[in-house]
Write an enzyme that holds these catalytic residues in place. Structure first.
Site, PDB file in Angstrom:
ATOM      1  N   LYS A 138      -9.892   9.226   6.498  1.00 47.23           N
ATOM      2  CA  LYS A 138     -11.282   9.228   6.002  1.00 47.23           C
ATOM      3  C   LYS A 138     -11.904  10.606   6.233  1.00 47.23           C
ATOM      4  O   LYS A 138     -12.519  11.175   5.334  1.00 47.23           O
ATOM      5  CB  LYS A 138     -12.054   8.150   6.776  1.00 47.23           C
ATOM      6  N   LYS A 217       2.777   4.083  -2.144  1.00 47.51           N
ATOM      7  CA  LYS A 217       2.585   2.802  -1.457  1.00 47.51           C
ATOM      8  C   LYS A 217       1.589   1.927  -2.228  1.00 47.51           C
ATOM      9  O   LYS A 217       0.534   2.426  -2.625  1.00 47.51           O
ATOM     10  CB  LYS A 217       2.041   3.081  -0.047  1.00 47.51           C
ATOM     11  N   LYS A 220      -4.720  -1.428  -2.478  1.00 46.18           N
ATOM     12  CA  LYS A 220      -5.942  -1.648  -3.255  1.00 46.18           C
ATOM     13  C   LYS A 220      -6.653  -0.322  -3.508  1.00 46.18           C
ATOM     14  O   LYS A 220      -7.174  -0.068  -4.580  1.00 46.18           O
ATOM     15  CB  LYS A 220      -6.907  -2.539  -2.443  1.00 46.18           C
TER      16      LYS A 220
END
Ligand code: TYM
Length: 338
Positions: A138, A217, A220
């Site tokens: 992040k 990978k 979502k």
């Protein structure tokens, strides 16, 4: 010398012992896993975590959790969260978790999780938590991480440690979190005396990182998923979007997903027969996914709202009883009881 029949107990009755061999009852392994109710499940969740969970539950005792407080680190829409929580209960039952045996419960219905998380937060340092991948990713993207995301690993440690967990079936992306849980157990045990078991992650090599439609990978957040419980049309649409290299003989990204659904020999015959015919191979993949998902989808559709409520009420009660027992010991050990 006789073999130790029970790995959880020392070997009694070895040569020279003053009594004959005592066979102690085999203790069942304890399993714990969780899913965030942050959107529809994809086949990566199923193959990496849920499939092995249902298999392990044939012989292990277990709890499977809906990590709703973890989902709050990203999801801020109450009606979506409510819908997703009920969805994950259906998902667990549809893939084969039996709510009469395993405990299916919501994290927020067992306040002992956040209580223990606070105590663990007080045992670890800021630099230690700054090593967490989710937090680092992040920050690397230049985004502000909320404090919930920063302390996420200690809430997950609390989830796992409260129930004397032996094994945590997950995909590779959760390996570091289980390591954090082990570290937290050691830190607590060192400070206050033996209290928590050290859990181990259970990651299956072949499905540790299930690839998505772009070969990265499946996730979502990368919008590269094949929905687990989508309609057949939705699965078809996702499969048709798998990125292929028009110059290659065999569509590598299709094959890398397909090999998770069919054995290698059958697959190599199929890919040889259909050299260069990407559409035919994608159609075959849709059929192979559908053969696995179809019966589970039908089971999922038969679960009513009342079933969901009853499962959560019962699971919450059973989980709280176990968690409270552990927390009573923890409160006593840290000294907040007088
Ligand atoms: P979550 O909701 O992101 O993912 C649920 C499970 O799916 C696995 N998974 C994958 N496995 C293989 N390939 C992939 N592409 C893939 N994508 C996802 C994840 O590894 C995971 O096992 N932090 C957890 C939820 C959690 C939890 C826990 C798990 C909270 N407390 C305690 C275990 C124990 C999470 O966000 O999973």
């Amino acid at each position: 010398m006789s073999a130790n029949l029970c790995p959880h107990f020392p070997s009694f009755g070895s040569a020279g012992a003053p009594f004959s061999a005592t066979i102690l009852p085999m203790q069942k392994q304890r399993l714990f896993t969780g899913l965030q109710p942050s959107g529809a499940l994809h086949i990566g969740n199923y193959l990496g975590a849920l499939k092995q969970t249902t298999e392990l539950l044939q012989s292990a005792e277990g709890l499977v959790m809906i990590a709703d407080y973890h989902a709050l680190t990203t999801l801020k829409d109450p009606s979506e969260l409510r819908e997703n929580i009920a969805g994950v209960v259906r998902d667990y039952v549809a893939v084969g978790v039996d709510p009469k045996k395993a405990i299916i419960f919501q994290q927020s219905s067992v306040p002992q999780h956040t209580e223990l998380a606070w105590i663990l937060d007080c045992l670890v340092t800021v630099p230690f938590l700054m090593q967490a991948h989710a937090y680092k990713d992040k920050v690397a993207k230049g985004l502000d991480a909320n404090a919930g995301l920063f302390t996420y690993p200690m809430l997950m440690a609390a989830d796992i440690l409260l129930y004397d967990t032996d094994i945590v079936p997950v995909g590779a992306d959760q390996k570091q979190h289980v390591e954090y849980a082990r570290e937290a157990a050691v830190k607590f045990n060192t400070a206050f005396g033996e209290t928590f078991k050290e859990p181990k992650e259970k990651i299956l090599d072949a499905v540790a990182v299930v690839p998505g439609t772009d070969g990265k990978k499946m996730s979502k957040s990368y919008s590269n998923t094949i929905p687990l419980f989508g309609t057949k049309d939705e699965i078809q649409k996702a499969v048709m979007s798998i990125v292929t290299d028009s110059k290659a003989e065999s569509p590598e990204n299709v094959y890398n997903i397909h090999r998770l659904f069919r054995d290698r020999e059958e697959l190599s015959a199929l890919y040889k027969e259909n050299k260069g015919k990407y559409k035919a191979l994608k159609d075959a993949l849709v059929e192979d996914i559908e053969a696995v998902v179809g019966p589970m989808r039908a089971r999922r559709e038969s679960i009513t709202d009342n079933d969901v409520k009853a499962i959560l009420a019962d699971g919450g009660e059973r989980a709280r009883a176990q968690a409270e027992k552990k927390m009573a010991d923890v409160r006593n050990k840290v000294g907040v009881t007088i």
